[in-house]
Design a protein around this motif. Sequence first.
Motif, mmCIF file in Angstrom:
data_model
loop_
_atom_site.group_PDB
_atom_site.id
_atom_site.type_symbol
_atom_site.label_atom_id
_atom_site.label_comp_id
_atom_site.label_asym_id
_atom_site.label_seq_id
_atom_site.Cartn_x
_atom_site.Cartn_y
_atom_site.Cartn_z
ATOM 1 N N ALA A 371 -22.892 -57.334 -17.422
ATOM 2 C CA ALA A 371 -23.394 -58.135 -18.537
ATOM 3 C C ALA A 371 -24.154 -59.360 -18.047
ATOM 4 O O ALA A 371 -25.244 -59.677 -18.555
ATOM 5 N N LEU A 372 -23.626 -60.070 -17.060
ATOM 6 C CA LEU A 372 -24.303 -61.264 -16.559
ATOM 7 C C LEU A 372 -25.604 -60.905 -15.852
ATOM 8 O O LEU A 372 -26.599 -61.631 -15.970
ATOM 9 N N ALA A 373 -25.614 -59.795 -15.107
ATOM 10 C CA ALA A 373 -26.838 -59.386 -14.428
ATOM 11 C C ALA A 373 -27.928 -59.025 -15.433
ATOM 12 O O ALA A 373 -29.093 -59.408 -15.264
ATOM 13 N N VAL A 374 -27.573 -58.300 -16.489
ATOM 14 C CA VAL A 374 -28.552 -57.924 -17.507
ATOM 15 C C VAL A 374 -29.058 -59.160 -18.247
ATOM 16 O O VAL A 374 -30.270 -59.315 -18.477
ATOM 17 N N ALA A 375 -28.158 -60.070 -18.618
ATOM 18 C CA ALA A 375 -28.575 -61.282 -19.325
ATOM 19 C C ALA A 375 -29.459 -62.156 -18.444
ATOM 20 O O ALA A 375 -30.446 -62.735 -18.905
ATOM 21 N N SER A 376 -29.127 -62.258 -17.158
ATOM 22 C CA SER A 376 -29.943 -63.044 -16.243
ATOM 23 C C SER A 376 -31.332 -62.446 -16.090
ATOM 24 O O SER A 376 -32.344 -63.165 -16.065
ATOM 25 N N ALA A 377 -31.415 -61.121 -16.003
ATOM 26 C CA ALA A 377 -32.717 -60.470 -15.876
ATOM 27 C C ALA A 377 -33.518 -60.575 -17.162
ATOM 28 O O ALA A 377 -34.742 -60.780 -17.135
ATOM 29 N N ALA A 378 -32.855 -60.456 -18.312
ATOM 30 C CA ALA A 378 -33.561 -60.510 -19.583
ATOM 31 C C ALA A 378 -34.133 -61.901 -19.857
ATOM 32 O O ALA A 378 -35.215 -62.031 -20.434
ATOM 33 N N ARG A 379 -33.444 -62.938 -19.433
ATOM 34 C CA ARG A 379 -33.887 -64.310 -19.677
ATOM 35 C C ARG A 379 -34.655 -64.905 -18.507
ATOM 36 O O ARG A 379 -35.128 -66.040 -18.587
ATOM 37 N N GLY A 380 -34.761 -64.186 -17.423
ATOM 38 C CA GLY A 380 -35.536 -64.664 -16.292
ATOM 39 C C GLY A 380 -34.949 -65.870 -15.599
ATOM 40 O O GLY A 380 -35.668 -66.622 -14.940
#
Length: 462
Positions: A371-380
């Motif tokens: 979840a944190l990896a996806v959120a970090s990638a989505a928000r740059g």
Amino acid sequence: MPRPTTVHVCSACGHQEARWHGQCPGCGEWNTLVEEAVAPARGPRPGAARARSARPERLRDVRTPEIARLQTGIREFDRVLGGGLVPGSLVLLGGSPGIGKSTLTGMALGNLEGAGRRTLYVSGEESAAQIRLRAARLRGRALDVPVLAETDLAAVLATLEAECPEVCVIDSVQTLHAAELTGAPGSVGQVREVARRVMEAAKRGGCAVLLVGHVTKEGALAGPRVLEHLVDCVLQFEGERERTYRTLRALKNRFGSTNEVGVFEMRSGGLAEVLDASARFVGEVTRAPGSVVLAAMEGTRPLLVEVQALVSPSELVPPRRMANGVDRNRLALVLAVLARHAGVPTGSADVFVNVVGGVRIDEPGADLAVALAVASAARGAPAGGDEGAAAPAGEARQPGLVACFGEVGLTGELRSVAHPERRLEEAAKFGLKPVLHPGTAPSLRAALRAALPRAERTPRAA
């Protein structure tokens, strides 16, 4: 009506049908029914003596002799086995082609031969000359191991009885065939009969036998399920041939725990044990948006691995969801919770998640890292914000590494997982902070606020 002379047997579960079916009625698998000849039924002989009844014995009265295990000289291998090979045991080792099964067994036999143990390597897939070429690059005394290139089961059993080895490797069980059966080598009847007779020979002579087995395209062990029930230990050798790291885990072990996992690295001289796998993986972390460190548990030992995610705008309907090293269904669950309870929608974007190093994580504690990896990638925005060690003069400041673990619930809460203290100790050993887990963040939204402090000021990916 004449009695049928053939029967269709499922190669996955052993279910039998008189006619061929596209789908096995027993297990539901498709295109697994294979035609085999029916052996003639044998009734009781006239005048046969009636079997005598046996007298049962109470468990407290049963004597358990001390059995010394056979050490293979490969600590990771011995630890997964539960302390070494047990004399008279039958071990099934499965893995994809080219993953290193023959290399692992060859190294083990070489070490045992160097320790003065009697060994034997039986190969039904390679000639003796081919085996020698592989053994020449291995360390130890791999070239001193006696080898037999044979596919006839009767010849192999006769050799076992004549040579009386303490440890024997049969590579592979799908290549041996019993002459009295009509099925082809690798068929359900052949594999079942080969495993049964090899097991009887191992128990009778006290020889520890390692059966090398094939796997299906889905990664499961090939052959009937009865094969896994017959053996004492089932080992799975996993990894990607393009990567150097391999993992060995026990799926079944009558003489030890199934929670142990061994990590190896493939090198030119064979397999090398990776005693501190966390140091290898943490040293290669990218510290970029979409990267976090997962404090996982592989068996009874903690393991730090990097989880990377990439979120990219997509023109496809539906967008792609690809996962390597984590369960794809679990990824879909995490994405749904992110969109519903954390305000990170990815419905119009392709999402790719990868566990670096070819490691596969099957525990629910990986949910928070995904979840944190996806959120970090989505928000740059890199996880950890601007915290971290100072960089050398003239270079940009490196973002801090975020370690995490925890199960994500469907209502957005974080649930506790096993061995949190050991995970925290492993992260502290490498100076990773902060470490996000259910004890520091009760919900997924709270974990995102702690890991991405500048996320609200960073434009989101489409």
